[in-house]
Design an enzyme around this catalytic site. Structure first.
Site, PDB file in Angstrom:
ATOM      1  N   ILE A  14      33.772  94.863  27.736  1.00 46.15           N
ATOM      2  CA  ILE A  14      34.774  93.883  28.658  1.00 46.15           C
ATOM      3  C   ILE A  14      33.762  92.392  28.562  1.00 46.15           C
ATOM      4  CG2 ILE A  14      33.337  93.968  30.768  1.00 46.15           C
ATOM      5  CD1 ILE A  14      36.961  93.382  30.614  1.00 46.15           C
ATOM      6  N   SER A  36      20.963  93.440  25.509  1.00 46.43           N
ATOM      7  CA  SER A  36      21.808  94.514  25.089  1.00 46.43           C
ATOM      8  C   SER A  36      21.072  95.324  24.215  1.00 46.43           C
ATOM      9  CB  SER A  36      23.089  93.979  24.587  1.00 46.43           C
ATOM     10  OG  SER A  36      24.319  94.735  24.955  1.00 46.43           O
ATOM     11  N   ARG A  37      21.001  96.542  24.270  1.00 43.99           N
ATOM     12  CA  ARG A  37      20.306  97.590  23.551  1.00 43.99           C
ATOM     13  C   ARG A  37      20.697  97.485  22.013  1.00 43.99           C
ATOM     14  NH1 ARG A  37      21.258 102.630  26.766  1.00 43.99           N
ATOM     15  NH2 ARG A  37      23.369 101.670  26.396  1.00 43.99           N
ATOM     16  N   LYS A  90      33.024  95.193  38.349  1.00 41.13           N
ATOM     17  CA  LYS A  90      33.316  96.026  39.024  1.00 41.13           C
ATOM     18  C   LYS A  90      33.421  97.475  38.426  1.00 41.13           C
ATOM     19  CE  LYS A  90      36.561  98.114  37.704  1.00 41.13           C
ATOM     20  NZ  LYS A  90      37.265  98.783  36.425  1.00 41.13           N
ATOM     21  N   ASP A 168      38.170 104.440  37.653  1.00 41.13           N
ATOM     22  CA  ASP A 168      37.702 103.060  36.896  1.00 41.13           C
ATOM     23  C   ASP A 168      38.962 102.238  37.180  1.00 41.13           C
ATOM     24  OD1 ASP A 168      35.516 101.665  35.112  1.00 41.13           O
ATOM     25  OD2 ASP A 168      37.321 101.735  34.331  1.00 41.13           O
TER      26      ASP A 168
HETATM   27  N1  LIG Z   1      36.905  97.838  29.390  1.00 44.34           N
HETATM   28  C1  LIG Z   1      37.445  97.072  30.359  1.00 44.34           C
HETATM   29  O1  LIG Z   1      38.745  96.681  30.045  1.00 44.34           O
HETATM   30  C2  LIG Z   1      37.102  96.697  31.624  1.00 44.34           C
HETATM   31  C3  LIG Z   1      37.843  95.847  32.537  1.00 44.34           C
HETATM   32  C4  LIG Z   1      37.219  95.288  33.529  1.00 44.34           C
HETATM   33  C5  LIG Z   1      35.994  95.846  33.940  1.00 44.34           C
HETATM   34  N2  LIG Z   1      35.172  96.761  33.347  1.00 44.34           N
HETATM   35  C6  LIG Z   1      34.102  97.217  33.863  1.00 44.34           C
HETATM   36  O2  LIG Z   1      32.862  96.485  32.964  1.00 44.34           O
HETATM   37  C7  LIG Z   1      31.794  97.562  32.869  1.00 44.34           C
HETATM   38  C8  LIG Z   1      31.498  97.929  31.651  1.00 44.34           C
HETATM   39  O3  LIG Z   1      32.714  98.377  30.851  1.00 44.34           O
HETATM   40  P1  LIG Z   1      32.874  98.092  29.460  1.00 44.34           P
HETATM   41  O4  LIG Z   1      34.385  98.788  29.181  1.00 44.34           O
HETATM   42  O5  LIG Z   1      32.588  96.872  29.064  1.00 44.34           O
HETATM   43  O6  LIG Z   1      31.927  99.375  28.988  1.00 44.34           O
HETATM   44  P2  LIG Z   1      31.259  99.629  27.390  1.00 44.34           P
HETATM   45  O7  LIG Z   1      32.204  99.044  26.197  1.00 44.34           O
HETATM   46  O8  LIG Z   1      30.618 100.647  27.194  1.00 44.34           O
HETATM   47  O9  LIG Z   1      30.056  98.419  27.406  1.00 44.34           O
HETATM   48  C9  LIG Z   1      28.879  98.401  28.382  1.00 44.34           C
HETATM   49  C10 LIG Z   1      27.871  97.990  27.681  1.00 44.34           C
HETATM   50  O10 LIG Z   1      26.689  97.983  28.631  1.00 44.34           O
HETATM   51  C11 LIG Z   1      25.521  98.524  27.681  1.00 44.34           C
HETATM   52  N3  LIG Z   1      24.693  99.647  28.319  1.00 44.34           N
HETATM   53  C12 LIG Z   1      23.629  99.823  29.366  1.00 44.34           C
HETATM   54  N4  LIG Z   1      23.357 101.039  29.799  1.00 44.34           N
HETATM   55  C13 LIG Z   1      24.397 101.851  29.092  1.00 44.34           C
HETATM   56  C14 LIG Z   1      24.574 103.153  29.217  1.00 44.34           C
HETATM   57  N5  LIG Z   1      23.723 103.933  30.096  1.00 44.34           N
HETATM   58  N6  LIG Z   1      25.661 103.630  28.707  1.00 44.34           N
HETATM   59  C15 LIG Z   1      26.486 102.762  28.171  1.00 44.34           C
HETATM   60  N7  LIG Z   1      26.371 101.651  27.933  1.00 44.34           N
HETATM   61  C16 LIG Z   1      25.247 101.063  28.537  1.00 44.34           C
HETATM   62  C17 LIG Z   1      25.704  98.871  26.260  1.00 44.34           C
HETATM   63  O11 LIG Z   1      25.361  97.955  25.497  1.00 44.34           O
HETATM   64  P3  LIG Z   1      23.927  98.388  24.853  1.00 44.34           P
HETATM   65  O12 LIG Z   1      24.294  99.550  24.400  1.00 44.34           O
HETATM   66  O13 LIG Z   1      23.988  97.353  23.943  1.00 44.34           O
HETATM   67  O14 LIG Z   1      22.966  98.297  25.875  1.00 44.34           O
HETATM   68  C18 LIG Z   1      27.281  98.899  26.330  1.00 44.34           C
HETATM   69  O15 LIG Z   1      27.998  98.463  25.319  1.00 44.34           O
HETATM   70  C19 LIG Z   1      32.159  98.963  33.815  1.00 44.34           C
HETATM   71  O16 LIG Z   1      31.952  98.668  35.155  1.00 44.34           O
HETATM   72  C20 LIG Z   1      33.871  98.474  33.746  1.00 44.34           C
HETATM   73  O17 LIG Z   1      34.545  99.133  34.869  1.00 44.34           O
HETATM   74  C21 LIG Z   1      35.860  97.162  32.185  1.00 44.34           C
END
Ligand SMILES: NC(=O)c1ccc[n+]([C@@H]2O[C@H](COP(=O)([O-])OP(=O)(O)OC[C@H]3O[C@@H](n4cnc5c(N)ncnc54)[C@H](OP(=O)(O)O)[C@@H]3O)[C@@H](O)[C@H]2O)c1
Length: 308
Positions: A14, A36-37, A90, A168
């Site tokens: 996101i 970011s890790r 969120k 979610d």
């Molecule tokens: N995907 C969507 O379409 C979307 C839409 C609206 C809102 N959101 C919200 O945005 C948030 C993140 O979603 P996302 O889809 O962007 O997730 P994601 O692709 O998994 O990205 C989250 C990032 O956070 C970091 N991170 C830190 N601690 C972590 C852990 N314990 N496990 C996994 N990743 C961790 C990771 O980066 P590093 O490994 O580099 O630290 C990871 O790339 C959520 O709350 C989600 O509900 C997502």
């Protein structure tokens, strides 16, 4: 006022899909760092995690947390303790007590806490709210059905406790319904379908009732392939008011009124700039309260194991 110097924490899907472009397009806020890790971004200072960022010589005013909900509390608390304004993706956290604690901490420190609900910024939401304030509502039906393999490929956290599973996306629908209905509502029935090998539900069937007794139903499902459904249908005394495509389109009494391109995240960053300027917070946790209730009142149904 000088532009807000912002850091993004968690450069994942996101952050890349929405936050970077929205920040670039918003007056009054500049991205200066990322923590970011596993990811780096050209042109800004990069850190492994938020602790390194906060201990560094990089000057920031605010952080935008784009990490999964589990672990977000520690990051937000560290930022507030360091005197930084905080914007939360969120859902705002993994538990209710932690999000209320953040709200209290932000207040105590005189800092802005913005618990965002991007779906509330969709084009049809405010017009629907204004319209429904003037009509008698008979019933509300939410259908939020999408293909988890398409939208969340390989996201292990989403299936873990605190990841919310189908809530979610489902919480996006609840964030809209809590905004557009003139009355509050509470849960009366919840059935949650869990894959045999997962800690979070893949489907949920919910019934609510408003304070005035209007029935509200919600069906969330992550197993829908083909066309995706993100619809909210409100039956009123003058005809149906229907939000489709996640709240970006509005059909009133059978006539299409609003079709607008996605502007949700630009609106969120514009609002964050205004909140910080006024040192105000915006932290409505009611969608998360409904999700917590759904787990509390939920009857558990087991279904086939789910593999990515
Ligand atoms: N995907 C969507 O379409 C979307 C839409 C609206 C809102 N959101 C919200 O945005 C948030 C993140 O979603 P996302 O889809 O962007 O997730 P994601 O692709 O998994 O990205 C989250 C990032 O956070 C970091 N991170 C830190 N601690 C972590 C852990 N314990 N496990 C996994 N990743 C961790 C990771 O980066 P590093 O490994 O580099 O630290 C990871 O790339 C959520 O709350 C989600 O509900 C997502």
């Amino acid at each position: 006022m000088a532009p807000i110097r912002l850091a993004i924490v968690g450069l994942g899907k996101i952050a890349r899909d929405q936050h970077l472009g929205a920040i670039e397009a918003t007056e009054g806020i500049d991205l200066v760092a990322v923590a970011s890790r596993h990811a780096k971004l050209d042109g800004v200072r990069c850190f492994h995690e938020i602790g390194d960022l906060l201990a560094s010589d990089v000057e920031i005013d605010a952080v935008s947390l784009c990490t999964p909900p589990q672990g977000r509390f520690e990051q937000a608390k560290a930022a507030l303790d360091a005197g930084k304004h905080v914007m939360l993706e969120k859902p705002p956290g993994a538990t209710l007590s932690e999000v209320y604690a953040l709200e209290a901490l932000a207040k105590e420190k005189g800092l802005t806490l913005f618990a965002t609900w991007h779906s509330r910024a969709a084009a049809a939401v405010e017009p629907a709210r204004a319209l429904l304030a003037k009509r008698k509502i008979r019933s509300v039906a939410v259908e939020w059905k999408e293909d988890v393999r398409h939208w969340h490929p390989g996201q292990a956290w989403i299936w873990e406790p605190g990841g919310l599973g189908v809530f979610d996306p489902g919480i996006n629908a609840l964030s809209i319904v809590t905004r557009i209905l003139p009355e509050k509502f509470h849960l009366t029935r919840s059935e949650l379908t869990f894959p045999a090998n997962r800690a979070a539900p893949i489907a949920a069937s919910l019934a609510f009732e408003t304070d005035g007794g209007v029935p509200v139903s919600a069906e969330f499902d992550w197993r829908q392939t083909g066309p995706q459904t993100w619809d909210i249908r409100v039956e009123t005394d003058e005809g149906p008011v229907v939000l489709t495509h996640g709240g970006s389109r509005l059909v009133v009494d059978g006539v299409q009124r609003i079709v607008e391109e996605d502007r949700e995240y630009r609106t969120l960053y514009r609002d964050f700039v205004a909140l910080v300027a006024d040192r105000r917070s915006d932290a409505d946790f009611s969608p998360l309260v409904h999700v917590a209730d759904a787990f509390m009142l939920g009857r558990r149904i087991q279904t086939d194991a789910f593999e990515d």
